[in-house]
Design a protein around this motif. Structure first.
Motif, PDB file in Angstrom:
ATOM      1  N   GLU B  33      22.079  -2.669  -5.512  1.00  0.00           N
ATOM      2  CA  GLU B  33      20.475  -2.621  -5.451  1.00  0.00           C
ATOM      3  C   GLU B  33      19.995  -2.638  -3.995  1.00  0.00           C
ATOM      4  N   LYS B  34      19.021  -2.077  -3.950  1.00  0.00           N
ATOM      5  CA  LYS B  34      18.321  -1.954  -2.434  1.00  0.00           C
ATOM      6  C   LYS B  34      17.190  -2.553  -2.683  1.00  0.00           C
ATOM      7  N   VAL B  35      16.561  -3.785  -2.338  1.00  0.00           N
ATOM      8  CA  VAL B  35      15.391  -4.282  -2.364  1.00  0.00           C
ATOM      9  C   VAL B  35      14.606  -4.277  -0.843  1.00  0.00           C
ATOM     10  N   ARG B 189      23.127   4.804   1.070  1.00  0.00           N
ATOM     11  CA  ARG B 189      23.762   5.863   0.313  1.00  0.00           C
ATOM     12  C   ARG B 189      25.113   5.416  -0.132  1.00  0.00           C
ATOM     13  N   THR B 193      24.786  -3.256  -1.246  1.00  0.00           N
ATOM     14  CA  THR B 193      23.586  -4.142  -1.645  1.00  0.00           C
ATOM     15  C   THR B 193      22.999  -4.498  -0.458  1.00  0.00           C
ATOM     16  N   ALA B 208      14.725   2.300  -1.400  1.00  0.00           N
ATOM     17  CA  ALA B 208      14.751   1.156  -2.268  1.00  0.00           C
ATOM     18  C   ALA B 208      14.492   1.442  -3.434  1.00  0.00           C
ATOM     19  N   ASP B 209      15.198   0.504  -4.500  1.00  0.00           N
ATOM     20  CA  ASP B 209      15.148   0.629  -6.119  1.00  0.00           C
ATOM     21  C   ASP B 209      13.901  -0.316  -6.267  1.00  0.00           C
ATOM     22  N   ARG B 210      13.559  -1.075  -5.495  1.00  0.00           N
ATOM     23  CA  ARG B 210      12.521  -1.987  -6.010  1.00  0.00           C
ATOM     24  C   ARG B 210      11.901  -2.515  -4.664  1.00  0.00           C
ATOM     25  N   PRO B 224       9.130  -0.623  -8.773  1.00  0.00           N
ATOM     26  CA  PRO B 224       9.804   0.672  -7.837  1.00  0.00           C
ATOM     27  C   PRO B 224       8.665   1.181  -7.139  1.00  0.00           C
TER      28      PRO B 224
END
Lengths: 315, 246
Positions: B33-35, B189, B193, B208-210, B224
């Motif tokens: 995940e990318k935050v 890509r 994480t 970002a995912d979030r 998102p």
């Protein structure tokens, strides 16, 4: 007044020069007790003669400085060194020294005195450096006991005269049942005293490294000791080395205090070798010059080490 | 069943004296995940990610990283930090070491790799951030953007499972921001994480995912990126985004 002086740099320089000249003349007038007295002027007030001589000398000094100013910088430095050295030699020459006496004694002064002085200094420098490193880390500790120990140590050993420390260690330790030789006592006192000063130098050097450096090291997983040795200390060295070099030079000469407990180092021999023939000043001057030469050696070493640790700063 | 989270924070509190830096932070980040964390200055963003690799201690709550409960013990911190790479605003490269030496220091001393092995890894990552030709220079000889790319490569050499970025482009001249963001985008890509404190909203939208919005030590909003940027829920986030656009 400040405004009057600072507003015009050229005027400030003229006033500064004039002021310097007046001071020089005044000092020469007061110091020179044997003014140049030509026969024809012998009736004059001696203070007039003093003033006249001082004026001539001061003008010579000024002309000399002007002349040196025409040379390139490196030649200026050499010129000043050579002139002052010759003056110093002339000063020594005026004592009417017996060079044959010096030639007779200098061998012993070097093989015994210099050897002992260097032995004591080198050993003390080594121990003091280790103490300083430990002390610096302890002084930055969050643990109150460790900080307490370190701060008491630096306070005590910076607070007592070194001479007193030598006496206390040499005469005091036997009182509690531990007999210590003169040389170990001297090395111990020098190490503890200089270790205390150098603790502060090392601490200041380490603290001058931005916190980001230790955070960067920590974030990479390095343990505190690894971060200190691999990241912080190599950088702190650049800041630590100049004042430490100073301390080494000071210690070399403070090792002469060990002569009070009878160690045959350079100072002790300088004081005792001249006694039998009343040639004190010969030995004192010779020893002084040897101390100076040794210091120059340390200065040179310091500049080499500084250059080495400055590498990464060169663009 | 979703994968076990790589990072969890539950009920984390931290204060500096009377100042509450973090209040009741609860967050979990899944592998891959990318935050992106944003918020006004002093809102606790940096403090939060510094807690995740143990650079800052926290007083209440629980943080786990890769299944390890992060306590103040040195061994735990060290073990966690080997799983977590961190990139700082001020690069924090070691100025007395060359670029290559910067990259092999930790692999050699922390992971016990041989020099040859560490050099091989370092050269691979330096090539990836396109800076291999500079490997024998000292950090001061490089531009800010180049230094930050080296810092990223240095962190990657430890093969971390999580990368933390603490305002990685804030200290850079504008023309160098892109080269660093490009490297970060590539990294994203490839599935790394990532938790990034940044105000680069373009990057947040692309990667970002979030997005997490923090204010006064609390997580005020998380959504998102599309939802967060087009329709922020809280008044504070609306205000913050309005200021950012001006």
């Amino acid at each position: 007044m400040m405004r009057y002086l600072l507003a015009d740099p050229a005027r400030l320089r003229r006033i500064g020069l004039g002021f310097g000249f007046v001071i020089l003349v005044a000092v020469l007038t007061l110091v020179n007790q044997k003014p140049w007295t030509p026969e024809a002027l012998s009736g004059l007030n001696p203070w007039v003669l003093r003033l006249g001589t001082a004026l001539v000398l001061a003008l010579l000094v000024m002309a000399n400085i002007r002349a040196l100013g025409l040379l390139p910088r490196a030649a200026q430095v050499w010129g000043v060194w050579i002139e002052l050295f010759l003056l110093l030699m002339a000063f020594f020459w005026s004592f009417d020294l017996s060079f044959s006496f010096i030639a007779r004694k200098i061998g012993f002064l070097i093989t015994q005195g210099v050897a002992m002085t260097l032995y004591i200094s080198a050993l003390s420098i080594l121990i003091a450096t280790v103490i300083a490193l430990v002390g610096a880390v302890a002084k930055m500790s969050k643990n109150g006991v460790i900080y307490g120990l370190a701060s008491f140590y630096t306070s005590l050993f910076r607070g007592l005269p070194l001479l007193m420390q030598i006496y206390i260690i040499y005469l005091g330790l036997p009182q509690v049942g531990y007999v210590i030789g003169a040389v170990p006592a001297g090395v111990l006192a020098l190490s503890l005293c200089y270790g205390a000063y150098m603790t502060e130098i090392f601490r200041a050097g380490i603290e001058s490294i931005p916190r980001g450096q230790s955070e960067g090291a920590t974030a990479l997983g390095l343990a505190p000791a690894q971060s200190m040795v691999l990241v912080i200390l190599p950088q702190a060295m650049r800041i630590i080395i100049p004042p430490t070099g100073n301390q080494f030079i000071a210690m070399l000469k403070d090792s002469s205090l060990v002569s009070v407990v009878g160690v045959w180092e350079l100072m002790y021999l300088a004081r005792t070798q001249g006694q039998t023939e009343f040639r004190h000043i010969e030995m004192l001057i010779t020893a002084s010059m040897i101390y100076w030469l040794l210091s120059i050696g340390l200065e040179y070493a310091q500049s080499r080490i500084e250059a080495r640790f400055g590498r990464s700063n060169a663009r | 069943m979703p994968a076990e989270p790589l990072v969890t924070l539950s009920g984390v509190h931290k204060s500096f004296g009377a100042f509450k830096a973090l209040s009741d932070i609860t967050l979990s980040v899944a592998p891959g995940e990318k935050v992106v964390v944003c918020g006004p200055s002093g809102s606790g963003k940096s403090t939060m990610i510094r807690c995740i690799n143990g650079l800052e201690p926290y007083q209440q709550g629980k943080i786990t990283v890769a299944g390890r409960y992060l306590t103040e013990e040195e061994e735990v911190g060290s073990a966690v930090r080997q799983e977590v790479g961190m990139v700082f605003q001020s690069f924090n490269l070691f100025p007395h070491l060359t670029i290559l030496e910067n990259c092999i220091l930790a692999p050699q001393w922390v992971q016990g790799k041989s020099r040859d092995e560490a050099v091989e890894t370092a050269r691979r990552y330096l090539k990836r951030v396109d800076i291999l030709e500079q490997a024998d220079k000292y950090p001061i000889q490089l531009s800010g953007g180049q230094q930050q790319r080296v810092a990223i490569a240095r962190a990657l050499c430890m093969a971390p499972r999580l990368m933390l970025f603490d305002e990685p482009t804030s200290a850079l001249d504008p023309e160098m921001v892109k080269e660093v963001l490009d490297v970060m985008t590539d990294l994203a890509r490839e599935g790394m994480t990532m938790i990034c404190v940044t105000h680069e909203m373009g990057f947040a939208q692309a990667v970002a995912d979030r997005v997490i919005f923090m204010d006064r030590g609390r997580i005020v909003e998380q959504a998102p990126p599309r939802a967060f940027f087009t329709a922020p829920q809280s008044a504070r986030a609306q205000e913050f985004l309005a200021q950012l656009l001006h």
